[in-house]
Design an enzyme around this catalytic site. Structure first.
Site, PDB file in Angstrom:
ATOM      1  N   GLU A 110     -17.069 -30.892 -31.093  1.00  0.00           N
ATOM      2  CA  GLU A 110     -18.312 -30.641 -31.830  1.00  0.00           C
ATOM      3  C   GLU A 110     -18.791 -31.852 -32.627  1.00  0.00           C
ATOM      4  OE1 GLU A 110     -18.464 -26.860 -33.826  1.00  0.00           O
ATOM      5  OE2 GLU A 110     -17.223 -25.882 -32.317  1.00  0.00           O
ATOM      6  N   GLY A 111     -18.617 -33.028 -32.062  1.00  0.00           N
ATOM      7  CA  GLY A 111     -19.110 -34.235 -32.708  1.00  0.00           C
ATOM      8  C   GLY A 111     -18.323 -34.672 -33.915  1.00  0.00           C
ATOM      9  N   THR A 112     -17.117 -34.148 -34.113  1.00  0.00           N
ATOM     10  CA  THR A 112     -16.334 -34.492 -35.300  1.00  0.00           C
ATOM     11  C   THR A 112     -15.362 -35.642 -35.065  1.00  0.00           C
ATOM     12  OG1 THR A 112     -14.600 -32.887 -34.766  1.00  0.00           O
ATOM     13  CG2 THR A 112     -16.441 -32.109 -36.123  1.00  0.00           C
ATOM     14  N   LEU A 113     -15.064 -35.959 -33.817  1.00  0.00           N
ATOM     15  CA  LEU A 113     -14.148 -37.063 -33.507  1.00  0.00           C
ATOM     16  C   LEU A 113     -14.873 -38.259 -32.911  1.00  0.00           C
ATOM     17  CD1 LEU A 113     -11.118 -35.161 -31.913  1.00  0.00           C
ATOM     18  CD2 LEU A 113     -11.459 -35.823 -34.302  1.00  0.00           C
ATOM     19  N   GLY A 114     -15.992 -38.012 -32.273  1.00  0.00           N
ATOM     20  CA  GLY A 114     -16.756 -39.080 -31.650  1.00  0.00           C
ATOM     21  C   GLY A 114     -18.066 -38.531 -31.122  1.00  0.00           C
ATOM     22  N   ILE A 115     -18.998 -39.438 -30.852  1.00  0.00           N
ATOM     23  CA  ILE A 115     -20.299 -39.063 -30.305  1.00  0.00           C
ATOM     24  C   ILE A 115     -20.287 -39.384 -28.818  1.00  0.00           C
ATOM     25  CG2 ILE A 115     -22.785 -39.449 -30.407  1.00  0.00           C
ATOM     26  CD1 ILE A 115     -22.443 -40.260 -33.321  1.00  0.00           C
ATOM     27  N   ILE A 116     -20.521 -38.379 -27.993  1.00  0.00           N
ATOM     28  CA  ILE A 116     -20.472 -38.540 -26.543  1.00  0.00           C
ATOM     29  C   ILE A 116     -21.741 -39.235 -26.060  1.00  0.00           C
ATOM     30  CG2 ILE A 116     -20.423 -37.298 -24.342  1.00  0.00           C
ATOM     31  CD1 ILE A 116     -18.799 -35.108 -25.856  1.00  0.00           C
ATOM     32  N   TYR A 163     -18.331 -10.047 -25.506  1.00  0.00           N
ATOM     33  CA  TYR A 163     -19.567 -10.642 -26.011  1.00  0.00           C
ATOM     34  C   TYR A 163     -20.370  -9.533 -26.684  1.00  0.00           C
ATOM     35  CZ  TYR A 163     -23.599 -13.882 -25.710  1.00  0.00           C
ATOM     36  OH  TYR A 163     -24.648 -14.729 -25.978  1.00  0.00           O
TER      37      TYR A 163
END
Length: 472
Positions: A202-208, A377
């Site tokens: 979720e963008g917490t370790l790096g930006i893809i 769901y």
């Protein structure tokens, strides 16, 4: 002296865009607040980098200044993965929209993070290929966002989740370093792989920035099956028996009685089970025959038009916004569990949520199945007495679903992710793992600038109630 956020705003002014909507996702409470003029924080600088080099420069400078940064894809997330904050820089990756090499020998495609999933699928189908990833948000979501949230598509029983499709990732870490993780070889034994750490982070370790993805030839044949059963548990048993016997429809959906009545009015109070098979004509015929044989004890054939109805309406969410505009709360929550726990979780959660004052109804379906379990769901509708108390009512419903899930041995997120909405429950479900997750954060993002406040990024998540959006 300018603050860090002001410095970023000034130094990258040529990349700025003025659209506050880009500073938030599609989560229900955020939409509700905007519609009913409830308090919503201002958005910080929104930058639309033109190149990967631009992104690397922004992240490097933000790390130096300790300014938080959050990447944005299509904005289709529903768990407050992005929440407005005037002290956070939003990186809109819309310009990373290139579809690169299509390798039909090995079945790979190169794609940048900002490419929309539907555009990629259209591109592949023109050449007789498919990614096999068809989430309901396919027209809105980007490839980078789908990878970052560990998405799953409607044909997951055949093709798997997005994690089964990612071969390599191009990532910029929280220090501004650019790394490539993974390999195009189908398998290797060189120690633990780094690639899985970024899928679902979720963008917490790096930006893809981009990826090489595994693709598949378009199947030759498609056939649907429809069954009905007296009880939801009977339908679960049919699906369990299919998967354990190796019968794997591309799509399988089991609706409980309430959801069957709403979706298929002629279901006559029974639960509806849909299955869609893909492959060669011979492969499909064998699978359909075996599925029919295995279903004969708990289910009976249903109206084949139910499949056509599902195919025609599966991505239609147009009814949601009018409900929110009327002051109603309408949303979905998905969990997962092993087969022996699903029926009890379904019953317990429906009973508890239905008893909450203001709840008008809750239904459920299972839409992703495995040899050892499935997801549930839930869809709920509630009416707060006033718009101002809607957030409290919403959080109470979420808490009831997720608390009972943990009590019943399930997992609190199957494919929507965690964001800020479910952070408290992630900390409870993965409590023993938190120190190691925090250590990963410290390695890849030592200044904690990347999507701060999402997922596990609190120094001590258990000290925060999780009852409101946070960017701490």
């Amino acid at each position: 002296m300018a603050t860090g956020i002001e410095t970023i705003r000034n130094e990258f002014a040529t990349l700025a865009v003025c659209d506050p909507v880009l500073g938030r996702d599609s989560s229900t409470l955020t939409q509700f607040r905007a519609m009913h003029q409830l308090p919503l924080p201002d958005t910080g600088p929104i930058l639309r980098p033109r190149t990967v080099d631009d992104i690397q420069r922004i992240v490097t400078r933000s790390a130096e200044l300790r300014v938080p940064v959050v990447p944005r894809g299509g904005g289709s997330g529903v768990v407050e993965g992005i929440f407005p904050n005037p002290e956070v820089v939003v990186l809109d990756l819309a310009h990373l929209n290139r579809i690169g090499q299509l390798d039909t020998v090995n079945g790979h495609v190169e794609v940048e993070a900002g490419v929309h999933a539907w555009d990629l699928e259209q591109h592949l189908m023109q050449s007789g290929w498919t990614l096999g990833h068809w989430p309901q948000s396919i027209e809105l979501a980007t490839i980078g966002g789908l990878i970052a949230t560990k998405s799953i598509g409607q044909y997951s029983t055949r093709y798997g989740g997005i994690e089964a499709m990612v071969r390599t990732l191009d990532v910029i870490t929280g220090t501004g370093d650019r790394i490539t993780v993974g390999h195009l070889s189908p398998r290797r034994t060189l120690g633990p792989e780094l690639l899985p750490l970024f899928v679902g982070s979720e963008g917490t370790l790096g930006i893809i920035m981009g990826a090489y993805l595994k693709i598949h030839p378009l199947p030759d044949h498609q056939q649907g099956l429809v069954f009905t059963a007296a009880e939801f548990g009977d339908g679960l048993e049919v699906v369990r028996r299919w998967l354990m016997a190796g019968v794997k429809p591309s799509m399988v959906r089991l609706y409980d009685a309430g959801e069957s009545a709403r979706t298929f009015p002629t279901a006559k109070g029974r639960t509806v089970l849909l299955a869609l098979f893909h492959g060669s004509h011979a492969e499909v015929q064998v699978a359909v025959a075996e599925a029919t044989r295995l279903a004969r004890y708990e289910a009976e054939p249903g109206d084949p038009q139910f499949i056509d109805h599902w195919l025609a309406t599966r991505n239609d969410v147009s009814a949601w916004r009018p409900l929110l505009a009327q002051g109603l709360l309408a949303d979905t929550l998905e969990i997962s569990a092993s087969w022996d726990r699903l029926a009890n979780l379904h019953r317990t959660i429906l009973q508890e949520v239905s008893a909450i004052p203001g709840v008008l109804g809750i239904t459920a379906h299972a839409s992703h199945a495995y040899t050892d379990g499935a997801n549930l769901y839930f869809t709920f509708l509630a009416t707060p007495e006033t718009p101002e108390i809607a957030p409290d009512l919403y959080r109470r419903i979420v808490a009831a679903v997720l608390d009972r899930t943990l009590d019943g041995g399930g997992s609190i997120a199957h494919h929507h992710g965690v964001g800020r909405l479910r952070r408290e429950w992630l900390a409870r479900e993965r409590q023993a793992e938190l120190p190691y997750l925090q250590a990963l954060k410290d390695i890849f993002d030592p200044h904690h600038i990347l999507n701060r406040g999402a997922l596990w990024t609190l120094t001590n998540p258990l000290s925060n109630s999780g009852n409101g959006p946070s960017t701490d």
